[in-house]
Design an enzyme around this catalytic site. Structure first.
Site, PDB file in Angstrom:
ATOM      1  N   ASP A  46       0.893  -1.194   0.128  1.00 26.93           N
ATOM      2  CA  ASP A  46       0.140   0.180  -0.213  1.00 26.93           C
ATOM      3  C   ASP A  46       0.807   0.997  -0.072  1.00 26.93           C
ATOM      4  OD1 ASP A  46      -1.842   2.173   0.324  1.00 26.93           O
ATOM      5  OD2 ASP A  46      -3.233   0.871   1.849  1.00 26.93           O
ATOM      6  N   ASP A 238      14.619   0.682 -61.299  1.00 25.00           N
ATOM      7  CA  ASP A 238      15.377  -0.948 -61.436  1.00 25.00           C
ATOM      8  C   ASP A 238      14.143  -1.693 -62.326  1.00 25.00           C
ATOM      9  OD1 ASP A 238      16.591  -2.923 -60.817  1.00 25.00           O
ATOM     10  OD2 ASP A 238      16.510  -3.054 -58.819  1.00 25.00           O
ATOM     11  N   ASP A 300      20.994   0.797 -60.613  1.00 28.96           N
ATOM     12  CA  ASP A 300      21.911  -0.134 -60.508  1.00 28.96           C
ATOM     13  C   ASP A 300      23.029  -0.379 -61.540  1.00 28.96           C
ATOM     14  OD1 ASP A 300      20.785  -1.995 -62.304  1.00 28.96           O
ATOM     15  OD2 ASP A 300      19.917  -3.083 -60.865  1.00 28.96           O
TER      16      ASP A 300
END
Length: 401
Positions: A46, A238, A300
């Protein structure tokens, strides 16, 4: 709540109690109860109680028929008498925890442990959550006691005293990382949560040089964000190769992704060499519809991009060519992630419609359209269509694929 100069104790949480007269007991000699005969008390933690409270002396290891506090004030404003003062302790697997100056009042409903007094007397900390509470050594952060809580209160589930004392030394997380062979943080946390090790957490997580040298196959890639202010400053591109030709013999598709708006265009291809003609058509579309020209292309180092026709076109029109290094797809990350997102959506649409995989081109166009009108996490949950056209898209035209 008001305090007076008279010695009284205040309690925040008890049940309804009828008013009673304050009784002051005369002092007597202390009475000691053998530890073996003490009952296992049902204590509750408590935070509102200023002292430990119990309703009988049977759960105390020693008590006295006197108290410096004649009464206790409870939550409804009434006072209840204190008849005795005593001491007890909580058994744990490592050491007993002291409960000093327990006030005995027959009218209390629950046996309460004052968290404030408990932490002060034992040099511990008490941590509460929705499922249980834990008592830890304040200096080493070593877990001493953990009790589950399934009701409205936090009851103390005592552990039986062990014949053989168990001593677990608390070491830093760096030491425990090295001891079992350089464990990962997730495994270390599992061992600590099961109370198998006692780990003293450090504020700063040290970088393990041995792990970097012994476990990493290649050097890490660091995030790099290009800063653009308008559309078509950078186009990411891509090509993806389908393992299954479409109904019309399409085996590839190319994407052109605008860095600023994250709007994507898809172009199905019969051959990879068709990429150049499709890029020329895409550039003409951009010039005519948006009155701007593409400034840079990020891609790429594949032969479909790195060839004479592309280099001549870019050189004549002042377009920059940005290639990723060989075998480092991470440097073309935006295109790679968009391809993965599109392919995941294509497969989902085909499975949902029970259509053969050879209809992936039809699902490709649908997937690109959906991604362009839905919020994207890549641009802080803004909508690509809105960033490109400065308009809010509509969704009433959408049908189940």
């Amino acid at each position: 709540m008001s305090y007076t100069n008279s010695p009284q104790v205040y309690l925040a949480s008890t049940g309804p109690i009828q008013p009673v007269h304050v009784l002051i007991q005369q002092a007597h000699l202390p009475v000691h109860v053998p530890v073996q005969q003490a009952q296992m008390p049902a204590w509750n933690m408590d935070t509102g109680a200023s002292s430990h409270l119990t309703d009988n002396t049977g759960i105390l290891t020693s008590f006295s028929n006197s108290s410096m506090y004649p009464s206790v004030f409870v939550g409804n404003g009434h006072s209840i008498p204190v008849t005795h003062t005593g001491h007890s302790f909580l058994h744990t697997s490592s050491k007993p925890l002291q409960l000093n100056h327990i006030l005995v009042t027959p009218h209390i409903i629950k046996n309460l442990i004052s968290v404030r007094q408990f932490t002060h007397d034992n040099d511990v900390s008490v941590e509460f959550d929705a499922y249980d509470f834990s008592v830890k050594d304040y200096q080493t952060r070593w877990l001493i006691l953990r009790c589950d809580s399934t009701g409205d209160l936090y009851p103390v589930t005592q552990q039986p005293s062990s014949q053989t004392p168990i001593v677990l030394l608390s070491f830093s997380s760096t030491t425990w990382h090295r001891r079992p062979g350089h464990l990962g943080d997730d495994v270390l946390r599992r061992l600590e949560s099961r109370n198998l090790i006692s780990c003293r957490k450090s504020k700063l997580s040290a970088l393990c040089h041995a792990c970097q040298l012994g476990k990493h196959a290649k050097l890490p890639f660091y995030n790099f964000e290009s800063s653009v202010d308008s559309v078509f400053e950078i186009i990411h591109s891509d090509i993806w190769t389908s393992p299954i030709p479409s109904e019309s013999g399409i085996k590839y598709y190319a994407i052109f992704l605008d860095h600023f708006s994250h709007f994507v265009w898809v172009y199905p291809l019969h051959k990879k060499s068709d990429l150049f003609d499709n890029f020329v058509a895409f550039r003409a579309y951009v010039n005519k519809q948006f009155n701007v020209d593409i400034k840079a292309l990020q891609c790429d180092h594949g032969g479909e991009y790195d060839n004479t026709r592309f280099h001549d076109l870019f050189c004549q029109n002042g377009i920059q060519f940005w290639f990723s290094c060989p075998r480092t797809s991470q440097q073309n990350g935006k295109s790679e992630r968009m391809l993965r997102t599109i392919n995941n959506l294509i497969r989902t649409l085909l499975f949902q419609a029970h259509i053969p995989p050879s209809y992936w081109v039809e699902a490709l166009n649908m997937a690109a359209h959906l991604l362009n009108i839905l919020p994207s996490t890549a641009i802080n949950n803004e909508i690509p269509f809105t960033k490109l056209y400065n308009q809010t898209p509509t969704y009433e035209h959408l049908c189940v694929f």
